[in-house]
Motif scaffolding. Sequence first.
Motif, PDB file in Angstrom:
ATOM      1  N   MET A 147      11.012   3.391  -4.175  1.00 12.76           N
ATOM      2  CA  MET A 147      10.645   3.844  -2.832  1.00 12.76           C
ATOM      3  C   MET A 147      11.863   4.372  -2.072  1.00 12.76           C
ATOM      4  SD  MET A 147       7.323   3.492  -2.311  1.00 12.76           S
ATOM      5  CE  MET A 147       7.114   3.429  -0.529  1.00 12.76           C
ATOM      6  N   GLU A 148      12.978   3.688  -2.205  1.00 10.73           N
ATOM      7  CA  GLU A 148      14.198   4.101  -1.502  1.00 10.73           C
ATOM      8  C   GLU A 148      14.742   5.422  -2.034  1.00 10.73           C
ATOM      9  OE1 GLU A 148      15.627   3.116   1.091  1.00 10.73           O
ATOM     10  OE2 GLU A 148      14.849   1.116   1.495  1.00 10.73           O
ATOM     11  N   LEU A 149      14.653   5.620  -3.357  1.00 13.55           N
ATOM     12  CA  LEU A 149      15.264   6.804  -3.962  1.00 13.55           C
ATOM     13  C   LEU A 149      14.370   8.037  -3.921  1.00 13.55           C
ATOM     14  CD1 LEU A 149      17.020   5.342  -7.162  1.00 13.55           C
ATOM     15  CD2 LEU A 149      18.065   5.982  -4.984  1.00 13.55           C
ATOM     16  N   PHE A 150      13.050   7.853  -4.053  1.00 10.92           N
ATOM     17  CA  PHE A 150      12.185   9.003  -4.288  1.00 10.92           C
ATOM     18  C   PHE A 150      11.202   9.305  -3.159  1.00 10.92           C
ATOM     19  CE2 PHE A 150      13.079   7.150  -8.556  1.00 10.92           C
ATOM     20  CZ  PHE A 150      13.963   8.137  -8.970  1.00 10.92           C
ATOM     21  N   THR A 151      11.206   8.499  -2.092  1.00 13.48           N
ATOM     22  CA  THR A 151      10.275   8.775  -0.994  1.00 13.48           C
ATOM     23  C   THR A 151      11.004   8.628   0.342  1.00 13.48           C
ATOM     24  OG1 THR A 151       9.499   6.551  -0.458  1.00 13.48           O
ATOM     25  CG2 THR A 151       8.519   7.581  -2.373  1.00 13.48           C
ATOM     26  N   SER A 152      10.395   9.184   1.383  1.00 13.73           N
ATOM     27  CA  SER A 152      10.949   9.037   2.733  1.00 13.73           C
ATOM     28  C   SER A 152      10.240   7.924   3.501  1.00 13.73           C
ATOM     29  CB  SER A 152      10.797  10.368   3.496  1.00 13.73           C
ATOM     30  OG  SER A 152       9.430  10.747   3.530  1.00 13.73           O
ATOM     31  N   ARG A 153       9.227   7.307   2.871  1.00  9.87           N
ATOM     32  CA  ARG A 153       8.478   6.242   3.546  1.00  9.87           C
ATOM     33  C   ARG A 153       9.328   4.967   3.591  1.00  9.87           C
ATOM     34  NH1 ARG A 153       2.418   4.063   1.891  1.00  9.87           N
ATOM     35  NH2 ARG A 153       2.298   2.403   3.469  1.00  9.87           N
ATOM     36  N   PRO A 154       9.348   4.227   4.708  1.00  9.39           N
ATOM     37  CA  PRO A 154      10.117   2.972   4.774  1.00  9.39           C
ATOM     38  C   PRO A 154       9.634   1.985   3.711  1.00  9.39           C
ATOM     39  CG  PRO A 154       9.362   3.629   6.962  1.00  9.39           C
ATOM     40  CD  PRO A 154       8.689   4.536   5.989  1.00  9.39           C
ATOM     41  N   PHE A 194       2.774  -2.925  -5.761  1.00  2.01           N
ATOM     42  CA  PHE A 194       3.842  -2.176  -5.079  1.00  2.01           C
ATOM     43  C   PHE A 194       4.477  -1.168  -6.036  1.00  2.01           C
ATOM     44  CE2 PHE A 194       8.224  -2.431  -2.862  1.00  2.01           C
ATOM     45  CZ  PHE A 194       7.903  -1.357  -2.050  1.00  2.01           C
ATOM     46  N   LEU A 195       4.630  -1.564  -7.307  1.00  2.00           N
ATOM     47  CA  LEU A 195       5.197  -0.639  -8.300  1.00  2.00           C
ATOM     48  C   LEU A 195       4.253   0.541  -8.527  1.00  2.00           C
ATOM     49  CD1 LEU A 195       7.441   0.004 -10.324  1.00  2.00           C
ATOM     50  CD2 LEU A 195       6.240  -1.385 -12.013  1.00  2.00           C
ATOM     51  N   SER A 196       2.951   0.277  -8.559  1.00  2.00           N
ATOM     52  CA  SER A 196       1.971   1.361  -8.726  1.00  2.00           C
ATOM     53  C   SER A 196       2.080   2.361  -7.575  1.00  2.00           C
ATOM     54  CB  SER A 196       0.551   0.802  -8.784  1.00  2.00           C
ATOM     55  OG  SER A 196       0.396  -0.029  -9.890  1.00  2.00           O
ATOM     56  N   LEU A 197       2.234   1.850  -6.335  1.00  2.59           N
ATOM     57  CA  LEU A 197       2.392   2.721  -5.170  1.00  2.59           C
ATOM     58  C   LEU A 197       3.668   3.549  -5.299  1.00  2.59           C
ATOM     59  CD1 LEU A 197       1.391   3.433  -2.225  1.00  2.59           C
ATOM     60  CD2 LEU A 197       3.029   1.706  -1.452  1.00  2.59           C
ATOM     61  N   SER A 198       4.748   2.885  -5.668  1.00  3.40           N
ATOM     62  CA  SER A 198       6.033   3.562  -5.812  1.00  3.40           C
ATOM     63  C   SER A 198       5.974   4.658  -6.879  1.00  3.40           C
ATOM     64  CB  SER A 198       7.110   2.530  -6.161  1.00  3.40           C
ATOM     65  OG  SER A 198       8.364   3.144  -6.343  1.00  3.40           O
ATOM     66  N   MET A 199       5.362   4.318  -8.021  1.00  7.12           N
ATOM     67  CA  MET A 199       5.242   5.308  -9.102  1.00  7.12           C
ATOM     68  C   MET A 199       4.308   6.443  -8.700  1.00  7.12           C
ATOM     69  SD  MET A 199       5.041   2.755 -12.386  1.00  7.12           S
ATOM     70  CE  MET A 199       4.933   4.010 -13.633  1.00  7.12           C
TER      71      MET A 199
END
Length: 437
Positions: A36-43, A294-299
């Motif tokens: 999430m930190e590396l690939f998205t702008s969402r907190p 959470f991993l599914s959301l991140s992926m």
Amino acid sequence: MDAFGPVAIFLFTLFLLLGSGVWVGLALLGVAFVGMELFTSRPAGDAMITTIWAASSSWTLTALPLFIWMGEILYRTRLSEDMFRGLSPWMARLPGGLLHTNIVGCTVFAAVSGSSAATLSTVGRMSIPELRRRNYPERMVIGTLAGAATLGLMIPPSLTLIVYGVTINESITKLFMAGVVPGLVLASLFMGYVALYSKLSKAYRPDPEPAMSLAERLRNSRFLLPVIALIVVVIGSMYLGWATATEAAAIGVIGALILAAAQGSLTLKTFGESLMGATRTSAMIALILAGAAFLSLSMGFTGLPRALATWIGSLNLTAFELLMALLVFYIIIGCFLDGISSVVLTMAVVEPMIRQAGIDVIWFGIFIVVVVEMAQITPPIGFNLFVLQGMTRHEMNYIARAALPMFAIMVVMVFVLILWPELATWLPETMSRRGAG
């Protein structure tokens, strides 16, 4: 493909955390947080809190701790002793003799436990000393227990099927129905192997059992009545549409408490131990599910599952070729992860593939459970092997070799499922039509 860029980072972080001894659930949360930190702008923190709450507050998931608690209560009763006394007069006359009590006992207890480890511990605690005393081959005693205990993952109520159903948002009751016939077929394959071994092996010379009249056998069968009644009430209430999986689990807990009280096994101490045992196991699984969600959301933000499914689709694999690839894949990761972790960690990627290939998701649930069962008896971290090592004090390689024929039988079961998919789909489809009618 651009979407495959994050794969190396995801895998590196996952293996780094798992290798450092971090709990599986926390490792999944860590990998997802990095993604999430590396690939998205969402907190990342906000997304994690929202996702964990959504994953943990599912009503369907309530069945999980209840079924675990039911198994924990029964584990502390005299159920295993009663099962052996009830089954042994009937099993003694079959080719292979009392070794069949391992398989049938595990099948029966699987129907009230849902846990492979609880099934193994409960049945093994009674059968190992009894079979040793009668000079049954040690390797067969251990092998049949290791293999048959995995039926706890397939025969309802199965914790793995609950987790699979929650992960892909599919009916738990349908998955439970789908597991019945394949579970019985797999148990029959195990029993067939025992019968064949007893006829072909020169080392198979157990002490003969004393002859019993039919009246004596029927009298001993009364010890099976309580557990059979509990199975009928719990499973029957779901299949007849009288109760959801969660309601049936609650009925099961009440039934298990009544059974334990009637046997005189229910004390304040055993009640507390069963409650704490269920709480620990449920908390562990809930943490893994929260991490996986959470991993599914991140992926999903990286586009990886969709891209991977598209890439697999571009290979033009047939459904059979895809299943063979997944079979090898799950056997490999099953050597390093427990069954529930394997399911929740991979479903975000695998579900789009199987849907795109036109594979029935109910049938695939049974396929994946059979493959995950293999992971319970494969080194280096096959959980059933560790439980058996603690019970028998044998070396790990001895136990793994004893379980190898059962592993081979499970591979055969995978191909049986592929050749006759109706084994898994017939019962849920039939019950659905009846419900609709």
